[in-house]
Design a protein around this motif. Sequence first.
Motif, PDB file in Angstrom:
ATOM      1  N   ALA A 187       0.813  -1.223   0.000  1.00 44.30           N
ATOM      2  CA  ALA A 187       0.000   0.000   0.000  1.00 44.30           C
ATOM      3  C   ALA A 187       0.845   1.270   0.000  1.00 44.30           C
ATOM      4  O   ALA A 187       0.313   2.361   0.179  1.00 44.30           O
ATOM      5  CB  ALA A 187      -0.932  -0.003   1.215  1.00 44.30           C
ATOM      6  N   GLN A 188       2.142   1.150  -0.218  1.00 40.48           N
ATOM      7  CA  GLN A 188       3.037   2.293  -0.107  1.00 40.48           C
ATOM      8  C   GLN A 188       2.782   3.309  -1.222  1.00 40.48           C
ATOM      9  O   GLN A 188       2.575   2.943  -2.384  1.00 40.48           O
ATOM     10  CB  GLN A 188       4.487   1.825  -0.158  1.00 40.48           C
ATOM     11  N   SER A 189       2.810   4.580  -0.871  1.00 39.84           N
ATOM     12  CA  SER A 189       2.624   5.654  -1.840  1.00 39.84           C
ATOM     13  C   SER A 189       3.978   6.217  -2.251  1.00 39.84           C
ATOM     14  O   SER A 189       4.716   6.739  -1.419  1.00 39.84           O
ATOM     15  CB  SER A 189       1.751   6.762  -1.233  1.00 39.84           C
ATOM     16  N   SER A 190       4.314   6.093  -3.537  1.00 48.21           N
ATOM     17  CA  SER A 190       5.578   6.612  -4.067  1.00 48.21           C
ATOM     18  C   SER A 190       5.262   7.415  -5.325  1.00 48.21           C
ATOM     19  O   SER A 190       5.374   6.906  -6.453  1.00 48.21           O
ATOM     20  CB  SER A 190       6.559   5.465  -4.378  1.00 48.21           C
ATOM     21  N   ILE A 212       7.936  13.381   3.987  1.00 46.80           N
ATOM     22  CA  ILE A 212       7.934  11.971   4.363  1.00 46.80           C
ATOM     23  C   ILE A 212       7.085  11.764   5.612  1.00 46.80           C
ATOM     24  O   ILE A 212       7.239  12.474   6.608  1.00 46.80           O
ATOM     25  CB  ILE A 212       9.375  11.482   4.611  1.00 46.80           C
ATOM     26  N   VAL A 213       6.193  10.775   5.548  1.00 43.23           N
ATOM     27  CA  VAL A 213       5.339  10.413   6.679  1.00 43.23           C
ATOM     28  C   VAL A 213       5.646   8.969   7.057  1.00 43.23           C
ATOM     29  O   VAL A 213       5.616   8.071   6.202  1.00 43.23           O
ATOM     30  CB  VAL A 213       3.851  10.555   6.328  1.00 43.23           C
ATOM     31  N   GLY A 214       5.968   8.743   8.314  1.00 40.59           N
ATOM     32  CA  GLY A 214       6.245   7.395   8.782  1.00 40.59           C
ATOM     33  C   GLY A 214       5.023   6.500   8.649  1.00 40.59           C
ATOM     34  O   GLY A 214       3.886   6.932   8.846  1.00 40.59           O
ATOM     35  N   VAL A 262       1.391   6.984  10.087  1.00 47.78           N
ATOM     36  CA  VAL A 262       0.183   6.293   9.638  1.00 47.78           C
ATOM     37  C   VAL A 262       0.326   4.816   9.981  1.00 47.78           C
ATOM     38  O   VAL A 262       1.352   4.199   9.669  1.00 47.78           O
ATOM     39  CB  VAL A 262      -0.032   6.466   8.121  1.00 47.78           C
ATOM     40  N   ILE A 263      -0.696   4.243  10.639  1.00 39.88           N
ATOM     41  CA  ILE A 263      -0.645   2.848  11.073  1.00 39.88           C
ATOM     42  C   ILE A 263      -1.708   2.041  10.319  1.00 39.88           C
ATOM     43  O   ILE A 263      -2.892   2.389  10.333  1.00 39.88           O
ATOM     44  CB  ILE A 263      -0.866   2.714  12.596  1.00 39.88           C
TER      45      ILE A 263
END
Length: 313
Positions: A187-190, A212-214, A262-263
């Motif tokens: 689900a990673q946004s790049s 960058i958001v963890g 974000v979890i």
Amino acid sequence: MLINLDITLPHAPCVLLGLDVLDSSGDTQINLFQHVTKMRLTSNGTEIGAYSTEAKAAVPPPATNADGAAYCGSCYGGIEPEGGCCNTCDAVHQAYVRRGWAFTDPDAIEQCVREGYTARMRSMDGEGCRMHGFVEVGKAAGNLHILAGESIKLGGEHTHTVYDYMPRNYDMTHTIHRLAFGSEFSAQSSPLDGVGKTAQSKHAQFQYFTKIVGSEVRFLNGTVLRSNQYSATEFVRGDARAAVSRRTPGLFVMFDISPMRVIYTEHQRSLGSFLTSVCAIVGGIFTVARLVDGVVFRAERVLKEKRQLGKQI
């Protein structure tokens, strides 16, 4: 923090490109190619092979010095390596880098003349380069950049210089195949993946600003994957006026780290939850069917009463 990258620059030879990182804490890392491979490309994009600073000497070094001792090349004033000898042109170059000196005249260095260093540099004119691998940086705001010219760090200053013996025909046209901060997950946004830009002039400088958001992914088996996602904006500098400026053509990735996280948590529905959903659906169907039946029944009764009333009149 790891930065995973895969970038193609079809109009810039590998020998010309440096990869550096500067961060807000003042840490400067130059020539970060320990875990990044530079692949040489022909003008039509075909891979030639991995770029290497080591070259096969056109004339092998002598076995001994004039005094009969084993050959030990001079470092020409640069900081000597552990062995004390600079037997190759690259060894002399690295000795200069450690000293903070510019490598301006390789034709005056015996090892470089023997290896045909300047001729090898010029032979790469017109080639392209693909960089892929990863670099490790501190978790602080900063920038990663790919610039034309040799990187030199001396007295807190960080410069890039294109020497006369280096290829002269290049620009920073590029395609970002992959750019990710940290481990990858589904689900990673790049947003910069697949982005390509064409330089309108040799002096173009491309800047990408990332936030960058963890991210944390918690799986059912208890495994926790920590990574990052980012948003990005872009800006291009460089035109005919840049030719007279000191701006160095290059590609910059500015990164800033958000304090948020974000979890993502993986869930599995229980049998009871499934049965409850099924019952809710079935109950909803019966309720709707009952409402429809009631409407039809009432409508039919009204029509029937109207017909009977008409007959009586």
